[in-house]
Design a protein around this motif. Structure first.
Motif, PDB file in Angstrom:
ATOM      1  N   ASP A  18       0.818  -1.208   0.000  1.00 25.05           N
ATOM      2  CA  ASP A  18       0.000   0.000   0.000  1.00 25.05           C
ATOM      3  C   ASP A  18       0.853   1.259   0.000  1.00 25.05           C
ATOM      4  N   GLY A  19       2.110   1.133  -0.403  1.00 24.62           N
ATOM      5  CA  GLY A  19       3.001   2.294  -0.438  1.00 24.62           C
ATOM      6  C   GLY A  19       2.582   3.279  -1.518  1.00 24.62           C
ATOM      7  N   HIS A  20       2.939   4.534  -1.312  1.00 21.89           N
ATOM      8  CA  HIS A  20       2.578   5.570  -2.280  1.00 21.89           C
ATOM      9  C   HIS A  20       3.491   5.498  -3.499  1.00 21.89           C
ATOM     10  N   VAL A  21       2.894   5.593  -4.669  1.00 19.16           N
ATOM     11  CA  VAL A  21       3.629   5.671  -5.930  1.00 19.16           C
ATOM     12  C   VAL A  21       3.186   6.958  -6.616  1.00 19.16           C
ATOM     13  N   SER A  22       4.118   7.855  -6.864  1.00 21.42           N
ATOM     14  CA  SER A  22       3.742   9.082  -7.566  1.00 21.42           C
ATOM     15  C   SER A  22       3.662   8.783  -9.055  1.00 21.42           C
ATOM     16  N   PHE A  23       2.764   9.482  -9.727  1.00 25.11           N
ATOM     17  CA  PHE A  23       2.576   9.277 -11.157  1.00 25.11           C
ATOM     18  C   PHE A  23       2.335  10.636 -11.800  1.00 25.11           C
ATOM     19  N   PRO A  24       2.799  10.790 -13.037  1.00 28.92           N
ATOM     20  CA  PRO A  24       2.697  12.094 -13.684  1.00 28.92           C
ATOM     21  C   PRO A  24       1.337  12.323 -14.328  1.00 28.92           C
ATOM     22  N   ARG A  25       0.995  13.567 -14.468  1.00 25.39           N
ATOM     23  CA  ARG A  25      -0.197  13.965 -15.204  1.00 25.39           C
ATOM     24  C   ARG A  25       0.028  13.739 -16.696  1.00 25.39           C
ATOM     25  N   VAL A  26       1.269  13.972 -17.138  1.00 27.07           N
ATOM     26  CA  VAL A  26       1.653  13.768 -18.536  1.00 27.07           C
ATOM     27  C   VAL A  26       2.836  12.820 -18.564  1.00 27.07           C
ATOM     28  N   TYR A  53      -6.143  10.146 -17.693  1.00 33.30           N
ATOM     29  CA  TYR A  53      -7.580  10.416 -17.704  1.00 33.30           C
ATOM     30  C   TYR A  53      -8.360   9.558 -16.717  1.00 33.30           C
ATOM     31  N   ALA A  54      -7.745   8.553 -16.109  1.00 34.96           N
ATOM     32  CA  ALA A  54      -8.455   7.760 -15.102  1.00 34.96           C
ATOM     33  C   ALA A  54      -7.462   7.043 -14.198  1.00 34.96           C
ATOM     34  N   VAL A  55      -7.880   6.849 -12.944  1.00 36.30           N
ATOM     35  CA  VAL A  55      -7.088   6.133 -11.948  1.00 36.30           C
ATOM     36  C   VAL A  55      -8.035   5.217 -11.179  1.00 36.30           C
ATOM     37  N   VAL A  56      -7.672   3.948 -11.062  1.00 36.29           N
ATOM     38  CA  VAL A  56      -8.453   3.000 -10.269  1.00 36.29           C
ATOM     39  C   VAL A  56      -7.694   2.733  -8.976  1.00 36.29           C
ATOM     40  N   VAL A  57      -8.436   2.725  -7.870  1.00 37.10           N
ATOM     41  CA  VAL A  57      -7.858   2.531  -6.538  1.00 37.10           C
ATOM     42  C   VAL A  57      -8.504   1.309  -5.898  1.00 37.10           C
ATOM     43  N   HIS A  58      -7.678   0.432  -5.313  1.00 35.44           N
ATOM     44  CA  HIS A  58      -8.191  -0.714  -4.549  1.00 35.44           C
ATOM     45  C   HIS A  58      -8.152  -0.364  -3.077  1.00 35.44           C
ATOM     46  N   HIS A  59      -9.302  -0.497  -2.402  1.00 35.39           N
ATOM     47  CA  HIS A  59      -9.398  -0.262  -0.959  1.00 35.39           C
ATOM     48  C   HIS A  59      -9.541  -1.623  -0.295  1.00 35.39           C
ATOM     49  N   GLY A  60      -8.719  -1.899   0.674  1.00 30.68           N
ATOM     50  CA  GLY A  60      -8.758  -3.188   1.354  1.00 30.68           C
ATOM     51  C   GLY A  60      -7.356  -3.754   1.458  1.00 30.68           C
ATOM     52  N   MET A  61      -7.210  -4.814   2.227  1.00 29.38           N
ATOM     53  CA  MET A  61      -5.884  -5.363   2.481  1.00 29.38           C
ATOM     54  C   MET A  61      -5.630  -6.695   1.782  1.00 29.38           C
ATOM     55  N   HIS A 125      -3.661   5.785  -3.433  1.00 28.23           N
ATOM     56  CA  HIS A 125      -2.845   4.590  -3.661  1.00 28.23           C
ATOM     57  C   HIS A 125      -3.332   3.921  -4.943  1.00 28.23           C
ATOM     58  N   ALA A 126      -2.853   4.404  -6.070  1.00 32.30           N
ATOM     59  CA  ALA A 126      -3.323   3.960  -7.379  1.00 32.30           C
ATOM     60  C   ALA A 126      -3.004   2.490  -7.628  1.00 32.30           C
ATOM     61  N   TYR A 127      -3.896   1.838  -8.359  1.00 33.57           N
ATOM     62  CA  TYR A 127      -3.708   0.449  -8.781  1.00 33.57           C
ATOM     63  C   TYR A 127      -3.595   0.374 -10.301  1.00 33.57           C
ATOM     64  N   LEU A 128      -4.449   1.101 -11.013  1.00 27.27           N
ATOM     65  CA  LEU A 128      -4.413   1.171 -12.471  1.00 27.27           C
ATOM     66  C   LEU A 128      -4.376   2.639 -12.895  1.00 27.27           C
ATOM     67  N   LEU A 129      -3.565   2.955 -13.889  1.00 25.28           N
ATOM     68  CA  LEU A 129      -3.468   4.300 -14.431  1.00 25.28           C
ATOM     69  C   LEU A 129      -3.823   4.237 -15.916  1.00 25.28           C
ATOM     70  N   PHE A 130      -4.733   5.081 -16.352  1.00 27.46           N
ATOM     71  CA  PHE A 130      -5.153   5.105 -17.754  1.00 27.46           C
ATOM     72  C   PHE A 130      -4.680   6.417 -18.380  1.00 27.46           C
ATOM     73  N   TYR A 131      -3.932   6.295 -19.459  1.00 31.42           N
ATOM     74  CA  TYR A 131      -3.411   7.444 -20.202  1.00 31.42           C
ATOM     75  C   TYR A 131      -3.931   7.390 -21.636  1.00 31.42           C
ATOM     76  N   GLU A 132      -4.093   8.574 -22.250  1.00 33.37           N
ATOM     77  CA  GLU A 132      -4.467   8.650 -23.659  1.00 33.37           C
ATOM     78  C   GLU A 132      -3.487   9.541 -24.392  1.00 33.37           C
ATOM     79  N   LEU A 133      -3.270   9.233 -25.654  1.00 28.48           N
ATOM     80  CA  LEU A 133      -2.343   9.994 -26.475  1.00 28.48           C
ATOM     81  C   LEU A 133      -2.842  11.421 -26.643  1.00 28.48           C
ATOM     82  N   LEU A 134      -1.992  12.390 -26.347  1.00 25.73           N
ATOM     83  CA  LEU A 134      -2.335  13.793 -26.527  1.00 25.73           C
ATOM     84  C   LEU A 134      -2.053  14.181 -27.977  1.00 25.73           C
TER      85      LEU A 134
END
Length: 137
Positions: A18-26, A53-61, A125-134
């Motif tokens: 459950d550690g923090h992972v930073s992720f960029p906007r771009v 454009y989207a971030v999925v978060v899992h809550h739970g252990m 605490h992101a689990y999935l990151l969704f990016y789209e081509l700019l």
């Protein structure tokens, strides 16, 4: 889509990280592409930019239980211009599908809430990151 490794095998079975992972906007994918790919898809700065454009978060252990929520960015209207700042040193303007424009919403099973800023999403605490081509401009 990027999946962050949140579960691993520990001494007592599957363990959630459950550690923090930073992720960029771009995200600039050009450094990870072949020269042929960069020539075909890159902009004038030799960058292939993707906007979050989207971030999925899992809550739970546990891998076997928990709850998922999502943060989703609404796209701005066509022709809407914003300033996209990647760092203090660089800035660019995009006509549409930008990584800075559009409201962020949080979705769960029974509600959708608005008024989230990118900083709120980046602290989760992101689990999935969704990016789209700019678009190239």
């Amino acid at each position: 889509m990027l999946q962050l490794k949140r579960f691993s095998i520990g001494n007592y079975g599957v363990v959630k990280d459950d550690g923090h992972v930073s992720f960029p906007r771009v995200l600039n994918m050009a450094p990870y592409c072949t020269n042929e790919c960069v020539q075909k898809f890159a902009d004038s700065n030799k960058e292939i930019l993707y906007g979050l454009y989207a971030v999925v978060v899992h809550h739970g252990m546990s891998l076997h239980s928990g709850h998922y929520t999502a943060f989703v960015r609404q796209r701005p209207a066509k022709g809407f211009k914003v300033q996209l700042v990647e760092s203090s040193a660089t800035a660019r303007t995009y006509d549409r599908k930008t990584a800075d424009a559009g409201k962020w919403y949080k979705a769960s099973d029974s509600f959708i809430a608005s008024h989230y800023e990118f900083e709120d999403i980046q602290s989760c605490h992101a689990y999935l990151l969704f990016y789209e081509l700019l678009p190239n401009v």
